[in-house]
Every structure is written in structure tokens, then in C-alpha cells.
Design a protein around this motif. Structure first.
Motif, PDB file in Angstrom:
ATOM      1  N   ASN A  50       0.826  -1.209   0.000  1.00 12.11           N
ATOM      2  CA  ASN A  50       0.000   0.000   0.000  1.00 12.11           C
ATOM      3  C   ASN A  50       0.858   1.255   0.000  1.00 12.11           C
ATOM      4  OD1 ASN A  50      -2.841  -0.964   0.167  1.00 12.11           O
ATOM      5  ND2 ASN A  50      -1.965  -2.065   1.899  1.00 12.11           N
ATOM      6  N   PRO A  51       0.806   2.029  -1.054  1.00  8.70           N
ATOM      7  CA  PRO A  51       1.596   3.261  -1.131  1.00  8.70           C
ATOM      8  C   PRO A  51       1.301   4.184   0.050  1.00  8.70           C
ATOM      9  CG  PRO A  51       0.519   2.803  -3.229  1.00  8.70           C
ATOM     10  CD  PRO A  51      -0.033   1.838  -2.224  1.00  8.70           C
ATOM     11  N   GLY A  52       2.357   4.761   0.598  1.00  6.37           N
ATOM     12  CA  GLY A  52       2.212   5.667   1.727  1.00  6.37           C
ATOM     13  C   GLY A  52       2.394   5.007   3.076  1.00  6.37           C
ATOM     14  N   PHE A  53       2.453   3.693   3.111  1.00  7.70           N
ATOM     15  CA  PHE A  53       2.601   2.970   4.376  1.00  7.70           C
ATOM     16  C   PHE A  53       3.916   2.202   4.458  1.00  7.70           C
ATOM     17  CE2 PHE A  53      -1.967   3.501   3.976  1.00  7.70           C
ATOM     18  CZ  PHE A  53      -2.319   3.930   5.240  1.00  7.70           C
ATOM     19  N   GLU A  54       4.827   2.449   3.519  1.00  9.80           N
ATOM     20  CA  GLU A  54       6.072   1.677   3.451  1.00  9.80           C
ATOM     21  C   GLU A  54       6.874   1.745   4.745  1.00  9.80           C
ATOM     22  OE1 GLU A  54       5.425   4.226   1.279  1.00  9.80           O
ATOM     23  OE2 GLU A  54       4.971   3.199  -0.587  1.00  9.80           O
TER      24      GLU A  54
END
Length: 71
Positions: A50-54
Motif C-alpha cells: 500500500n503506497p504511503g505505508f512503506e
């Protein structure tokens, strides 16, 4: 669970959705650290997908019973 010692096998019954850290040091800040394998079909969301949660190192897992070990 609170009396479980390191290396001891345990069984968890989780809520409908539960969040877990992939980082043992982070997990220990919440209490006992339990290592267990989760079938891929039981992973609802991952910081890896999920982009933004790396930066979170987190998995959200569907509820159920999971066997693991205190580490």
C-alpha cells in the motif's frame, strides 16, 4: 498469554482485523512478541503493498486462530 515464557508455543484468537508489526523491536513496545505464520489469503493489507505505508512495517490480518511462539 501474559504468563507465556520465551520459546513457549501459544494460540491466538484475533479480532476481525488485527494489526501486527513486522519489526520485533516495535512489537515488544506493545507487550509480548509472538511469531506466527499467516496464510497470504488472511492478509488484508500490508505496508509492502500500500503506497504511503512503506515506513510502517505493518500487516493487517483477518481474524481467526493462529498458532505461534513467544520470542
Amino acid at each position: 498469554m501474559d504468563q507465556a515464557k520465551e520459546g513457549e508455543e501459544v494460540e491466538l484468537e484475533t479480532r476481525a482485523l488485527s494489526s501486527y508489526s513486522l519489526n520485533a523491536a516495535t512489537a515488544r513496545t506493545f507487550g509480548k512478541c509472538i511469531q506466527f505464520k499467516v496464510p497470504i489469503e488472511d492478509i488484508f493489507m500490508s505496508s509492502l503493498t500500500n503506497p504511503g505505508f512503506e515506513h510502517e512495517s505493518e500487516m493487517v490480518v483477518l481474524g481467526g486462530k493462529h498458532k505461534g511462539k513467544v520470542i
